[in-house]
Design a protein around this motif. Structure first.
Motif, PDB file in Angstrom:
ATOM      1  N   GLN A  84     -10.344   3.105  -3.739  1.00 23.90           N
ATOM      2  CA  GLN A  84      -9.728   2.351  -3.644  1.00 23.90           C
ATOM      3  C   GLN A  84      -8.911   2.488  -2.782  1.00 23.90           C
ATOM      4  O   GLN A  84      -8.838   2.930  -2.396  1.00 23.90           O
ATOM      5  CB  GLN A  84      -8.499   2.196  -4.950  1.00 23.90           C
ATOM      6  N   SER A  85      -8.178   1.328  -1.768  1.00 22.89           N
ATOM      7  CA  SER A  85      -7.235   1.059  -1.184  1.00 22.89           C
ATOM      8  C   SER A  85      -6.731  -0.368  -0.838  1.00 22.89           C
ATOM      9  O   SER A  85      -6.973  -1.386  -1.346  1.00 22.89           O
ATOM     10  CB  SER A  85      -8.368   0.922   0.174  1.00 22.89           C
ATOM     11  N   LEU A  86      -5.539   0.199   0.133  1.00 23.75           N
ATOM     12  CA  LEU A  86      -4.293  -0.712  -0.568  1.00 23.75           C
ATOM     13  C   LEU A  86      -4.753  -0.992   1.119  1.00 23.75           C
ATOM     14  O   LEU A  86      -3.514  -0.901   1.782  1.00 23.75           O
ATOM     15  CB  LEU A  86      -3.283  -0.207  -1.279  1.00 23.75           C
ATOM     16  N   GLN A  87      -4.428  -2.394   1.612  1.00 22.75           N
ATOM     17  CA  GLN A  87      -4.418  -3.047   2.515  1.00 22.75           C
ATOM     18  C   GLN A  87      -3.466  -3.894   2.458  1.00 22.75           C
ATOM     19  O   GLN A  87      -3.301  -4.396   1.717  1.00 22.75           O
ATOM     20  CB  GLN A  87      -5.606  -3.069   2.936  1.00 22.75           C
ATOM     21  N   VAL A 120      -7.256 -12.541  -2.211  1.00 21.94           N
ATOM     22  CA  VAL A 120      -6.688 -11.054  -2.913  1.00 21.94           C
ATOM     23  C   VAL A 120      -6.632 -11.860  -4.096  1.00 21.94           C
ATOM     24  O   VAL A 120      -6.387 -12.957  -5.138  1.00 21.94           O
ATOM     25  CB  VAL A 120      -5.150 -11.085  -2.730  1.00 21.94           C
ATOM     26  N   ASP A 121      -6.827 -10.689  -5.164  1.00 19.56           N
ATOM     27  CA  ASP A 121      -7.408 -10.920  -6.833  1.00 19.56           C
ATOM     28  C   ASP A 121      -5.446 -10.216  -7.011  1.00 19.56           C
ATOM     29  O   ASP A 121      -4.846  -9.132  -6.405  1.00 19.56           O
ATOM     30  CB  ASP A 121      -8.221  -9.570  -7.143  1.00 19.56           C
ATOM     31  N   SER A 122      -5.193 -11.574  -7.473  1.00 20.58           N
ATOM     32  CA  SER A 122      -3.997 -11.605  -8.277  1.00 20.58           C
ATOM     33  C   SER A 122      -3.301 -10.164  -9.789  1.00 20.58           C
ATOM     34  O   SER A 122      -1.949  -9.476  -9.442  1.00 20.58           O
ATOM     35  CB  SER A 122      -3.322 -12.932  -8.921  1.00 20.58           C
ATOM     36  N   SER A 182      -6.152  -6.076  -5.015  1.00 20.35           N
ATOM     37  CA  SER A 182      -7.819  -5.865  -4.257  1.00 20.35           C
ATOM     38  C   SER A 182      -8.257  -7.296  -3.121  1.00 20.35           C
ATOM     39  O   SER A 182      -7.627  -8.255  -3.879  1.00 20.35           O
ATOM     40  CB  SER A 182      -8.995  -5.375  -4.890  1.00 20.35           C
ATOM     41  N   ILE A 183      -8.813  -6.991  -1.748  1.00 20.88           N
ATOM     42  CA  ILE A 183      -8.575  -8.127  -1.143  1.00 20.88           C
ATOM     43  C   ILE A 183     -10.311  -8.179  -1.417  1.00 20.88           C
ATOM     44  O   ILE A 183     -11.694  -7.636  -1.957  1.00 20.88           O
ATOM     45  CB  ILE A 183      -8.758  -7.936   0.434  1.00 20.88           C
ATOM     46  N   ARG A 242       4.454  -6.936  -9.369  1.00 23.94           N
ATOM     47  CA  ARG A 242       4.831  -7.032  -8.104  1.00 23.94           C
ATOM     48  C   ARG A 242       3.464  -6.940  -6.595  1.00 23.94           C
ATOM     49  O   ARG A 242       3.403  -5.091  -6.588  1.00 23.94           O
ATOM     50  CB  ARG A 242       6.174  -6.323  -7.485  1.00 23.94           C
ATOM     51  N   LEU A 243       2.944  -7.713  -5.902  1.00 22.57           N
ATOM     52  CA  LEU A 243       2.230  -7.364  -4.964  1.00 22.57           C
ATOM     53  C   LEU A 243       2.394  -7.015  -3.501  1.00 22.57           C
ATOM     54  O   LEU A 243       3.309  -8.349  -2.709  1.00 22.57           O
ATOM     55  CB  LEU A 243       1.174  -8.263  -4.903  1.00 22.57           C
ATOM     56  N   VAL A 244       2.781  -5.671  -2.590  1.00 17.23           N
ATOM     57  CA  VAL A 244       3.662  -5.699  -1.260  1.00 17.23           C
ATOM     58  C   VAL A 244       2.023  -6.200  -0.091  1.00 17.23           C
ATOM     59  O   VAL A 244       0.678  -5.733  -0.490  1.00 17.23           O
ATOM     60  CB  VAL A 244       3.400  -4.737  -1.198  1.00 17.23           C
ATOM     61  N   GLY A 245       2.633  -7.821   0.042  1.00 22.97           N
ATOM     62  CA  GLY A 245       1.466  -7.519   1.141  1.00 22.97           C
ATOM     63  C   GLY A 245       0.950  -6.650   2.393  1.00 22.97           C
ATOM     64  O   GLY A 245      -0.246  -6.406   3.036  1.00 22.97           O
TER      65      GLY A 245
END
Length: 885
Positions: free
Chosen positions: A14-17, A45-47, A51-52, A348-351
């Motif tokens: 997994q990757s948080l980008q 982005v998948d809400s 994930s991108i 909460r999604l951090v961009g």
């Protein structure tokens, strides 16, 4: 004791980008994905898990406007290049592009039918475009400032377009008559947002003048002005079908007399960072968040932090708010305690995470990851959804370090050190600050929990001191944060302290500093035990072995060292990083090491052999942070590229995959042998290519060349190959072509391939240019050698003819032709009798025999010499041909 199985490989699962850098964004019709501007690219982005899904490359200019068609088929974008592009969402291909504005496009909107696209520009113009044709259908001019937002009337039967500008006006454009039918002038600052009521007859406009105006679309007069006392960025009407509207039922019943049936409920967000609900009839706020979920302000006073946009999500999914620090907050409104409303964050999604400086796994099951970035808060991520579960806010400076533990009572605790010279203790589940420790005079750059008793933690600072903080004063019923007290203090180093580690039995603490030394101190009194000297640069990381009496250190001199605690001697040195090593940690009960550094690499080492068994290059910049899961066999890395990568131990799965692959290879190998025995060359060649067996493939082609119908069999085998298989075959041919003993087979295969495939298909083969560059020089060399060989045979023939060993074939033909001509002439002129003709023929035969016998009359010696010369020449010729071939 049973031997420990070493880890051979880790896999990034997994990757948080970074996916949002601020600016425009769009939400899909079902809320399943977001389209975000990320500098000069567009991220889909998948809400659900941030994930991108895909990335659309831009034109190297920042994206200024985005819009989706109603059915999510097309995406419209524009950048500072003023180029308007239409993208197919399914294929991510640009269908068409054009320019229409003289300045950047600031906003976009697509009508309900999806056939028209409206664009608002910095050139003060509003244009409407036909999506299918790409031509301009309407050109509106009238605004005196930059047009900041634009929207179509939601009713497709009413062809009306609204635009707001920083000239403080809202204009209404009639698409039927192609003219401005109203100019709404009531604002005193930039109009930032527009919204239309559910019945379609009221327009709401919000601006930076801290008011919301409600306009009657019958006569375009202002019905109500609602003062909000806040710079507004967005206004959203709450539809009756929304879950938010259903939660307002108790309020509607309570204020039925005061509110009419046509009352409009709407939401505003702005610089305060709070969500507020309003009633249009009473023009009062009926709900406001007590505390802001947006991060606090930075040190710069002029920088305003808050919400920059808000959107009502479809299908009653709630409210989406976007913050100034690139976070997407998904809210749901719930009703509790007899009508009291509560707005909760469901996701909460951090961009963008800024630079990641430290991180640790949280909890017994390690399902959460606490991350310290270049902001004042600590973000805790749920690893299942990769969304930010909550934020720990309280520090007034950037958080530089953190550590986690589970107390003896089962509480999940987080301790943080900050640039504000303080340490804070947090309870993860309630997100409360339990205690604050003040005493350091400079930034706290290192912190570590007790490992065994978990009743204290140690902090290290740029003021070069160590402090031991006691947790005995904490109680389970504590409600307010208390002041933590330091049990022991020592001046530890000559320069900044970068890292701390507590021994597994809580008897020692080790500190690493920029003064190129690491010191081991006895707890709890911080008595010096030994100083570790040997690094040539500052030490960035220290850690105790979980089983042995040793310490590992990582330094800016590109090395990792293991030290003995007893005498401070260096036991081992690991070299392999090309730049500073920032983190190093033990794995597999102290038998392995994982490290990361400024070269962006993550390395896996074996302690016994000093060998680096794996290197991973998943980061584009320095890797500052490394977290090791003690129970989940998982790693997490993060750094200057604002990316968090999660790594899982794949040793067992890789071994299983290798076994299955080997098993499949054995079965396919047997199929190959069966195909060869059955003379099924087509199947055999396919299997040999699939198994990547070039030697077997060469033997198949060599055997084919010896067949009578070699060309037919070869064409049949090559016809069924795909482009990837053709590319692989040409790679093998290129290798064969470099060797003289194999080149004849390579040339035969190459000839058949170019005979079968048309040039258009050959050009479609991946990397064909590079393959041809490797084939052409050797082909030219082979043909030059053949040409030289053929010319050499002419000299040999000439020599043998000069020795009268062989005769030229042309002489025999000429003699026969002369005799035939003579016979024909005699027949034509004299017409002799049949007896004369027979006589002439006999004489001719006698002459030929006599000439032949005269050539045979040679001495035995001459014949023997000639025979030896012919034999030697022929042998030399055969040797020359074989050596060239």
């Amino acid at each position: 004791m049973a031997s420990v199985a070493l880890k051979k490989n880790y896999r990034c699962v997994q990757s948080l980008q970074q996916f949002y850098s601020g600016g425009p964004f769009a939400v899909s019709s079902d809320g399943s994905f977001l389209v975000c501007a990320c500098n000069d690219t567009i991220k889909i982005v998948d809400s659900s898990n941030s994930s991108i899904k895909s990335t659309i490359e831009g034109d190297s200019e920042p994206v200024t406007a985005l819009a989706l068609s109603p059915n999510d088929t097309f995406l419209f974008s524009s950048s500072h290049s003023r180029q308007i592009r239409v993208w197919d969402i399914s294929s991510l291909k640009c269908l068409r592009s054009w320019k229409g504005h003289e300045g950047p496009v600031m906003a976009m909107a697509c009508d309900a039918s999806g056939g028209l696209l409206a664009t608002a520009g910095a050139d003060r113009k509003v244009l409407v475009w036909d999506v299918d044709g790409g031509f301009c259908t309407h050109f509106f001019k009238g605004h005196k400032g930059v047009v900041t937002n634009i929207m179509f009337h939601p009713d497709p039967n009413r062809l009306i377009l609204f635009s707001g500008s920083d000239d403080t006006t809202v204009r209404v454009w009639d698409l039927g008559t192609k003219r401005c039918i109203a100019t709404l002038e009531k604002h005193f600052s930039t109009v930032t947002s527009l919204s239309v009521s559910e019945d379609g007859w009221t327009l709401l406009s919000a601006g930076r003048d801290k008011v919301v105006n409600l306009w009657d679309l019958h006569d375009y007069g202002c019905k109500v002005t609602v003062p909000t006392y806040e710079v507004l960025e967005a206004v959203c009407v709450i539809p009756s079908s929304s879950s938010l509207s259903s939660c307002l039922g108790f309020y509607k019943q309570q204020h039925r007399k005061k509110s009419s049936s046509q009352a409009i409920y709407f939401i505003t967000v702005g610089e305060r960072g709070t969500v507020r609900l309003w009633n249009s009839d009473s023009a009062v706020c009926i709900f406001e968040q007590k505390t802001s979920d947006v991060t606090v302000e930075s040190d710069e006073e002029d920088l305003k932090r808050g919400f920059t946009a808000a959107v009502m999500l479809p299908l009653s999914q709630g409210l989406l708010c976007v913050t100034a620090d690139q976070q997407f907050l998904f809210y749901s409104l719930t009703e509790y305690l007899e009508g009291c409303l509560k707005l909760t964050i469901s996701k909460r999604l951090v961009g963008h995470n800024e630079e990641i400086v430290d991180m640790k796994f949280l909890g017994e099951d390690e399902q959460f990851l606490a991350v310290a970035t270049s902001v004042e808060q600590v973000r805790v991520y749920d690893l299942a959804s990769m969304s930010c579960s909550y934020v720990l806010a309280g520090h007034t400076g950037i958080v530089l370090c953190l550590d986690t533990c589970v107390s003896s009572s089962g509480r999940k605790l987080i301790v943080t050190g900050s640039k504000d010279n303080s340490v804070r203790l947090w309870e993860a589940e309630s997100t409360r600050c339990l205690g604050v420790g003040v005493g350091h005079t400079e930034a706290v750059g290192a912190i570590a929990f007790s490992k065994k008793h978990r009743n204290f933690f140690v902090s290290g600072s740029s003021d070069r001191t160590l402090k031991v903080w006691s947790l005995d004063v904490l109680s389970d019923d504590i409600e307010q944060s208390i002041n933590l007290k330091a049990k022991a203090v020592v001046a530890a180093h000559d320069k900044d302290i970068n890292s701390l580690a507590v021994a597994p039995n809580d008897s020692f603490v080790c500190s690493g500093s920029q003064d190129r030394t690491a010191c081991i101190w006895r707890l709890p009194d911080l008595v010096s035990v030994v100083v570790l000297r040997g690094h040539k640069r500052g030490i960035w990381s220290v850690e105790f072995s979980p089983v042995d009496q040793c310490v590992i250190t990582a330094s800016g001199d590109k090395t990792i060292k293991i030290w003995a605690i007893s005498d401070g001697s260096c036991l081992k040195t690991f070299e392999g990083h090309t730049s500073s090593v920032y983190r190093a940690s033990f794995l597999t009960r102290g038998t392995q090491i994982v490290s990361c550094g400024a070269d962006g690499l993550v390395k896996l080492w074996t302690v016994k052999t000093n060998e680096c068994i794996a290197t991973y290059d998943q980061h584009e910049d320095k890797v500052w942070a490394l977290a090791v899961g003690k129970k989940t066999e998982m790693l997490a890395t993060g750094g200057s590229d604002a990316v968090v990568n999660l790594w899982h131990d794949s040793t067992a799965s890789d071994k299983k995959e290798a076994f299955l692959k080997e098993e499949e290879g054995v079965l396919r190998g047997q199929e190959l042998e069966n195909a060869v025995s059955d003379a099924d060359f087509t199947k055999a060649i396919q299997i040999a290519l699939e198994l990547r067996r070039p030697h077997k493939l060469f033997k198949l082609f060599a055997e084919l060349c010896r067949k009578r119908e070699a060309e037919v069999q070869m064409d049949k085998a090559l016809h069924v190959l795909g482009k990837e298989e053709c590319h692989l075959l040409l790679e093998y041919v290129r290798e064969w072509n470099t060797k003289p003993k194999l080149c004849h087979i390579a040339q035969f295969v190459l000839f058949r391939v170019f005979n079968i495939l048309p040039p258009t298909e050959i050009l479609e083969i991946r990397g064909i240019g590079e393959l041809l560059e490797g084939l052409i020089p050797y082909c030219q060399r082979h043909f030059s050698r053949i040409d030289r060989l053929e010319r050499s045979t002419f000299l040999l023939d000439y020599t043998l003819m000069g020795m009268s060993v062989i005769e030229p074939e042309m002489e025999d033909r000429e003699a026969k032709d002369v005799r035939v001509m003579q016979v024909d002439t005699m027949d034509a002129d004299n017409e002799p009798s049949a007896e004369a003709a027979d006589k002439d023929k006999r004489q001719t035969l006698d002459e030929i025999k006599e000439r032949a016998s005269s050539k045979k009359r040679k001495s035995n010696k001459s014949r023997d010499v000639a025979y030896k010369k012919v034999k030697g020449s022929a042998h030399a010729k055969v040797s020359a041909i074989s050596s060239l071939a």
